[in-house]
Design a protein around this motif. Sequence first.
Motif, PDB file in Angstrom:
ATOM      1  N   MET A 114       0.840  -1.195   0.000  1.00 28.08           N
ATOM      2  CA  MET A 114       0.000   0.000   0.000  1.00 28.08           C
ATOM      3  C   MET A 114       0.878   1.249   0.000  1.00 28.08           C
ATOM      4  O   MET A 114       0.597   2.207  -0.713  1.00 28.08           O
ATOM      5  CB  MET A 114      -0.951  -0.010   1.205  1.00 28.08           C
ATOM      6  CG  MET A 114      -1.964   1.102   1.168  1.00 28.08           C
ATOM      7  SD  MET A 114      -3.047   0.957  -0.260  1.00 28.08           S
ATOM      8  CE  MET A 114      -3.725   2.596  -0.322  1.00 28.08           C
ATOM      9  N   ARG A 115       1.930   1.227   0.787  1.00 29.91           N
ATOM     10  CA  ARG A 115       2.885   2.349   0.790  1.00 29.91           C
ATOM     11  C   ARG A 115       3.442   2.549  -0.619  1.00 29.91           C
ATOM     12  O   ARG A 115       3.525   3.672  -1.127  1.00 29.91           O
ATOM     13  CB  ARG A 115       4.010   2.074   1.781  1.00 29.91           C
ATOM     14  CG  ARG A 115       5.024   3.211   1.897  1.00 29.91           C
ATOM     15  CD  ARG A 115       6.117   2.885   2.922  1.00 29.91           C
ATOM     16  NE  ARG A 115       5.576   2.568   4.231  1.00 29.91           N
ATOM     17  CZ  ARG A 115       5.189   3.450   5.144  1.00 29.91           C
ATOM     18  NH1 ARG A 115       5.294   4.731   4.876  1.00 29.91           N
ATOM     19  NH2 ARG A 115       4.731   3.064   6.313  1.00 29.91           N
ATOM     20  N   GLN A 116       3.814   1.457  -1.259  1.00 28.91           N
ATOM     21  CA  GLN A 116       4.372   1.509  -2.612  1.00 28.91           C
ATOM     22  C   GLN A 116       3.332   2.037  -3.615  1.00 28.91           C
ATOM     23  O   GLN A 116       3.663   2.851  -4.483  1.00 28.91           O
ATOM     24  CB  GLN A 116       4.847   0.115  -3.011  1.00 28.91           C
ATOM     25  CG  GLN A 116       5.666   0.052  -4.254  1.00 28.91           C
ATOM     26  CD  GLN A 116       6.239  -1.344  -4.440  1.00 28.91           C
ATOM     27  OE1 GLN A 116       5.573  -2.348  -4.199  1.00 28.91           O
ATOM     28  NE2 GLN A 116       7.479  -1.404  -4.869  1.00 28.91           N
ATOM     29  N   ALA A 117       2.076   1.600  -3.485  1.00 31.28           N
ATOM     30  CA  ALA A 117       1.019   2.069  -4.386  1.00 31.28           C
ATOM     31  C   ALA A 117       0.775   3.570  -4.217  1.00 31.28           C
ATOM     32  O   ALA A 117       0.578   4.286  -5.213  1.00 31.28           O
ATOM     33  CB  ALA A 117      -0.275   1.286  -4.146  1.00 31.28           C
ATOM     34  N   GLY A 124       1.847   8.987  -6.841  1.00 27.68           N
ATOM     35  CA  GLY A 124       2.276  10.371  -6.696  1.00 27.68           C
ATOM     36  C   GLY A 124       1.887  11.033  -5.397  1.00 27.68           C
ATOM     37  O   GLY A 124       1.974  12.253  -5.265  1.00 27.68           O
ATOM     38  N   ALA A 125       1.465  10.254  -4.398  1.00 27.74           N
ATOM     39  CA  ALA A 125       1.091  10.824  -3.101  1.00 27.74           C
ATOM     40  C   ALA A 125       2.344  11.099  -2.273  1.00 27.74           C
ATOM     41  O   ALA A 125       3.268  10.292  -2.232  1.00 27.74           O
ATOM     42  CB  ALA A 125       0.172   9.869  -2.355  1.00 27.74           C
ATOM     43  N   TYR A 168      -4.913  14.937   4.765  1.00 20.91           N
ATOM     44  CA  TYR A 168      -4.276  15.927   3.902  1.00 20.91           C
ATOM     45  C   TYR A 168      -3.161  15.214   3.160  1.00 20.91           C
ATOM     46  O   TYR A 168      -2.349  14.506   3.771  1.00 20.91           O
ATOM     47  CB  TYR A 168      -3.677  17.076   4.728  1.00 20.91           C
ATOM     48  CG  TYR A 168      -2.802  17.970   3.876  1.00 20.91           C
ATOM     49  CD1 TYR A 168      -3.366  18.980   3.111  1.00 20.91           C
ATOM     50  CD2 TYR A 168      -1.430  17.766   3.797  1.00 20.91           C
ATOM     51  CE1 TYR A 168      -2.576  19.782   2.299  1.00 20.91           C
ATOM     52  CE2 TYR A 168      -0.631  18.557   2.995  1.00 20.91           C
ATOM     53  CZ  TYR A 168      -1.204  19.562   2.243  1.00 20.91           C
ATOM     54  OH  TYR A 168      -0.419  20.338   1.431  1.00 20.91           O
ATOM     55  N   LEU A 169      -3.139  15.363   1.850  1.00 19.81           N
ATOM     56  CA  LEU A 169      -2.037  14.822   1.083  1.00 19.81           C
ATOM     57  C   LEU A 169      -1.795  15.673  -0.148  1.00 19.81           C
ATOM     58  O   LEU A 169      -2.695  16.352  -0.634  1.00 19.81           O
ATOM     59  CB  LEU A 169      -2.275  13.368   0.679  1.00 19.81           C
ATOM     60  CG  LEU A 169      -3.362  13.070  -0.339  1.00 19.81           C
ATOM     61  CD1 LEU A 169      -3.010  11.811  -1.099  1.00 19.81           C
ATOM     62  CD2 LEU A 169      -4.695  12.894   0.345  1.00 19.81           C
ATOM     63  N   ASP A 176       0.851  14.642  -7.265  1.00 21.25           N
ATOM     64  CA  ASP A 176       1.377  15.249  -8.484  1.00 21.25           C
ATOM     65  C   ASP A 176       0.283  15.412  -9.532  1.00 21.25           C
ATOM     66  O   ASP A 176       0.283  16.369 -10.286  1.00 21.25           O
ATOM     67  CB  ASP A 176       2.523  14.403  -9.043  1.00 21.25           C
ATOM     68  CG  ASP A 176       3.682  14.288  -8.050  1.00 21.25           C
ATOM     69  OD1 ASP A 176       3.955  15.275  -7.342  1.00 21.25           O
ATOM     70  OD2 ASP A 176       4.285  13.211  -7.978  1.00 21.25           O
ATOM     71  N   ASP A 177      -0.653  14.465  -9.570  1.00 25.57           N
ATOM     72  CA  ASP A 177      -1.712  14.460 -10.571  1.00 25.57           C
ATOM     73  C   ASP A 177      -2.927  13.776  -9.939  1.00 25.57           C
ATOM     74  O   ASP A 177      -2.871  12.599  -9.599  1.00 25.57           O
ATOM     75  CB  ASP A 177      -1.220  13.689 -11.800  1.00 25.57           C
ATOM     76  CG  ASP A 177      -2.231  13.537 -12.907  1.00 25.57           C
ATOM     77  OD1 ASP A 177      -3.425  13.320 -12.630  1.00 25.57           O
ATOM     78  OD2 ASP A 177      -1.812  13.616 -14.076  1.00 25.57           O
ATOM     79  N   VAL A 178      -4.021  14.497  -9.791  1.00 22.03           N
ATOM     80  CA  VAL A 178      -5.204  13.968  -9.105  1.00 22.03           C
ATOM     81  C   VAL A 178      -5.754  12.740  -9.817  1.00 22.03           C
ATOM     82  O   VAL A 178      -6.098  11.736  -9.174  1.00 22.03           O
ATOM     83  CB  VAL A 178      -6.286  15.061  -8.947  1.00 22.03           C
ATOM     84  CG1 VAL A 178      -7.576  14.475  -8.381  1.00 22.03           C
ATOM     85  CG2 VAL A 178      -5.780  16.175  -8.044  1.00 22.03           C
ATOM     86  N   ALA A 179      -5.829  12.754 -11.128  1.00 18.12           N
ATOM     87  CA  ALA A 179      -6.354  11.599 -11.874  1.00 18.12           C
ATOM     88  C   ALA A 179      -5.468  10.373 -11.665  1.00 18.12           C
ATOM     89  O   ALA A 179      -5.977   9.258 -11.469  1.00 18.12           O
ATOM     90  CB  ALA A 179      -6.475  11.934 -13.354  1.00 18.12           C
ATOM     91  N   ALA A 180      -4.166  10.562 -11.689  1.00 17.63           N
ATOM     92  CA  ALA A 180      -3.241   9.445 -11.453  1.00 17.63           C
ATOM     93  C   ALA A 180      -3.412   8.913 -10.041  1.00 17.63           C
ATOM     94  O   ALA A 180      -3.403   7.697  -9.817  1.00 17.63           O
ATOM     95  CB  ALA A 180      -1.801   9.883 -11.697  1.00 17.63           C
ATOM     96  N   TYR A 181      -3.584   9.807  -9.084  1.00 16.13           N
ATOM     97  CA  TYR A 181      -3.798   9.363  -7.709  1.00 16.13           C
ATOM     98  C   TYR A 181      -5.109   8.601  -7.577  1.00 16.13           C
ATOM     99  O   TYR A 181      -5.166   7.554  -6.935  1.00 16.13           O
ATOM    100  CB  TYR A 181      -3.770  10.544  -6.740  1.00 16.13           C
ATOM    101  CG  TYR A 181      -4.146  10.107  -5.347  1.00 16.13           C
ATOM    102  CD1 TYR A 181      -3.242   9.395  -4.564  1.00 16.13           C
ATOM    103  CD2 TYR A 181      -5.415  10.327  -4.838  1.00 16.13           C
ATOM    104  CE1 TYR A 181      -3.590   8.938  -3.311  1.00 16.13           C
ATOM    105  CE2 TYR A 181      -5.765   9.880  -3.574  1.00 16.13           C
ATOM    106  CZ  TYR A 181      -4.851   9.188  -2.818  1.00 16.13           C
ATOM    107  OH  TYR A 181      -5.201   8.720  -1.579  1.00 16.13           O
TER     108      TYR A 181
END
Length: 101
Positions: free
Chosen positions: A26-29, A34-35, A52-53, A56-61
């Motif tokens: 999960m950490r890796q994911a 990009g979190a 709060y996080l 880099d890109d909301v769609a990618a996240y």
Amino acid sequence: MGQIMYLHKDAYAEYEKRHNNLFPEMRQALKAAGAHNYSIFLDQKTGQLFAYLEVDDVAAYNAIAETDAAKKWWAYMEPLMDTNPDKSPVAVDLDEVFHLD
């Protein structure tokens, strides 16, 4: 990004314990999505969580929801918090209205 989630009042200690032992996958994911600079705060009186996080890109996240790691984590956390039918946490996305650099 900011989100509100809801923790069951009898699950505070267990929630913190599980996050202190976050699954490596999960950490890796999260990192792959990009979190970074990710914190979760608890209101002890209500069980409300504020996350709060920075991403880099909301769609990618948001694509993290399709990963096996996220689905496994959600199933693990589901007994502790309010969840949707897919076991994802009930979350309210917040809009930023102020920022100080």
